[in-house]
Write a protein that holds these residues in place. Sequence first.
Motif, short mmCIF file in Angstrom:
data_model
loop_
_atom_site.label_atom_id
_atom_site.label_comp_id
_atom_site.label_asym_id
_atom_site.label_seq_id
_atom_site.Cartn_x
_atom_site.Cartn_y
_atom_site.Cartn_z
N UNK A 1 -2.38 -16.57 -23.58
CA UNK A 1 -0.98 -16.16 -23.48
C UNK A 1 -0.74 -15.35 -22.20
N UNK A 2 -1.66 -14.45 -21.87
CA UNK A 2 -1.57 -13.66 -20.64
C UNK A 2 -1.53 -14.58 -19.43
N UNK A 3 -2.46 -15.53 -19.39
CA UNK A 3 -2.53 -16.47 -18.27
C UNK A 3 -1.25 -17.27 -18.12
N UNK A 4 -0.70 -17.72 -19.25
CA UNK A 4 0.54 -18.48 -19.20
C UNK A 4 1.69 -17.60 -18.70
N UNK A 5 1.76 -16.38 -19.19
CA UNK A 5 2.84 -15.47 -18.80
C UNK A 5 2.80 -15.13 -17.31
N UNK B 1 15.30 -4.45 -25.20
CA UNK B 1 13.95 -4.12 -25.67
C UNK B 1 12.94 -5.19 -25.32
N UNK B 2 13.36 -6.46 -25.34
CA UNK B 2 12.45 -7.56 -24.99
C UNK B 2 12.19 -7.61 -23.50
N UNK B 3 13.14 -7.14 -22.70
CA UNK B 3 13.01 -7.26 -21.26
C UNK B 3 12.11 -6.19 -20.67
N UNK B 4 11.89 -5.09 -21.37
CA UNK B 4 11.06 -4.04 -20.81
C UNK B 4 9.62 -4.23 -21.25
N UNK B 5 8.72 -3.85 -20.41
CA UNK B 5 7.30 -3.93 -20.70
C UNK B 5 6.81 -2.50 -20.88
N UNK B 6 6.63 -2.05 -22.13
CA UNK B 6 6.26 -0.65 -22.34
C UNK B 6 4.93 -0.27 -21.69
N UNK B 7 4.02 -1.23 -21.58
CA UNK B 7 2.73 -0.92 -20.95
C UNK B 7 2.91 -0.67 -19.46
N UNK B 8 3.74 -1.49 -18.83
CA UNK B 8 3.98 -1.28 -17.41
C UNK B 8 4.72 0.04 -17.19
N UNK B 9 5.67 0.35 -18.09
CA UNK B 9 6.39 1.62 -17.97
C UNK B 9 5.43 2.80 -18.13
N UNK B 10 4.50 2.69 -19.08
CA UNK B 10 3.51 3.73 -19.30
C UNK B 10 2.66 3.92 -18.04
N UNK B 11 2.28 2.82 -17.42
CA UNK B 11 1.48 2.89 -16.20
C UNK B 11 2.27 3.57 -15.08
N UNK B 12 3.55 3.18 -14.94
CA UNK B 12 4.36 3.77 -13.87
C UNK B 12 4.55 5.27 -14.06
N UNK C 1 -3.58 -5.85 -22.42
CA UNK C 1 -2.70 -4.71 -22.57
C UNK C 1 -2.94 -3.62 -21.53
N UNK C 2 -3.76 -3.89 -20.55
CA UNK C 2 -4.02 -2.98 -19.44
C UNK C 2 -2.89 -3.13 -18.43
N UNK C 3 -2.06 -2.09 -18.30
CA UNK C 3 -0.90 -2.17 -17.41
C UNK C 3 -1.26 -2.48 -15.95
N UNK C 4 -2.28 -1.85 -15.37
CA UNK C 4 -2.62 -2.21 -13.98
C UNK C 4 -3.12 -3.65 -13.87
N UNK C 5 -3.76 -4.17 -14.92
CA UNK C 5 -4.20 -5.57 -14.92
C UNK C 5 -2.99 -6.49 -14.86
N UNK C 6 -1.97 -6.14 -15.61
CA UNK C 6 -0.73 -6.93 -15.63
C UNK C 6 -0.05 -6.87 -14.26
N UNK C 7 -0.09 -5.71 -13.65
CA UNK C 7 0.57 -5.52 -12.35
C UNK C 7 -0.11 -6.32 -11.24
N UNK C 8 -1.45 -6.43 -11.30
CA UNK C 8 -2.16 -7.11 -10.22
C UNK C 8 -2.36 -8.60 -10.44
N UNK C 9 -2.09 -9.10 -11.64
CA UNK C 9 -2.35 -10.51 -11.96
C UNK C 9 -1.66 -11.49 -11.01
N UNK C 10 -0.38 -11.33 -10.68
CA UNK C 10 0.24 -12.29 -9.76
C UNK C 10 -0.42 -12.32 -8.38
N UNK C 11 -0.82 -11.16 -7.86
CA UNK C 11 -1.48 -11.13 -6.54
C UNK C 11 -2.84 -11.80 -6.59
N UNK C 12 -3.58 -11.59 -7.68
CA UNK C 12 -4.89 -12.25 -7.81
C UNK C 12 -4.72 -13.76 -7.87
#
Length: 198
Positions: A127-131, A21-32, A88-99
Amino acid sequence: MTFRPRAAIVGLVAVALLLTGCATDPLAAQYREGSNKGFIAGDGSWTEIPAAKRGDPIAWTGTSETGAALSSADYAGQVVVVNFWYASCAPCRAEAPALQKLSAQFEGKGASFVGVNVRDQAANAVAFNEHFGVGYPSVMDVGDGAMQLAFSGSIPPNAVPTTLVIDRSGRVAARILGQLSSPSILETLVSSALDEGA
């Protein structure tokens, strides 16, 4: 003390489920899954504005997630990538590493990155930035929406995420509406804006 194999197995299964449960990101799953819950989804389309058709320079001020004052004057003469996001924006989370990767690539070359957090408290943004390893600052635009208002007269960032490329004169040169589909698109838009001032 007696060993109870059934209790041990139940305990191990419970720990495994907890860790899963800790390893999955429900927001990313929702986006996918494509449900678009909780945000207006852009389609990743991009627009580049010819220099002769750009609006007036955009002046803005704000406070970063660490409490530092930021303004357009701090970036005068630079190309600036402005990314509107929230944690909590799943596409924001997905693009953060590329940015972040592109931010590091252009560091010291005349281009800077600034985020605009449109929903979170500062602690969540930190916390988002650190993650995600994000090293550039974000203006906290919760409350008055001054950053969104500043950019609304030119090209309204009507979906989150939205990424704007600001030219050396402070004018909007390009926009990506929605998640960055390919980092090379933003890289090209930033390089084009840099070449204008060369």
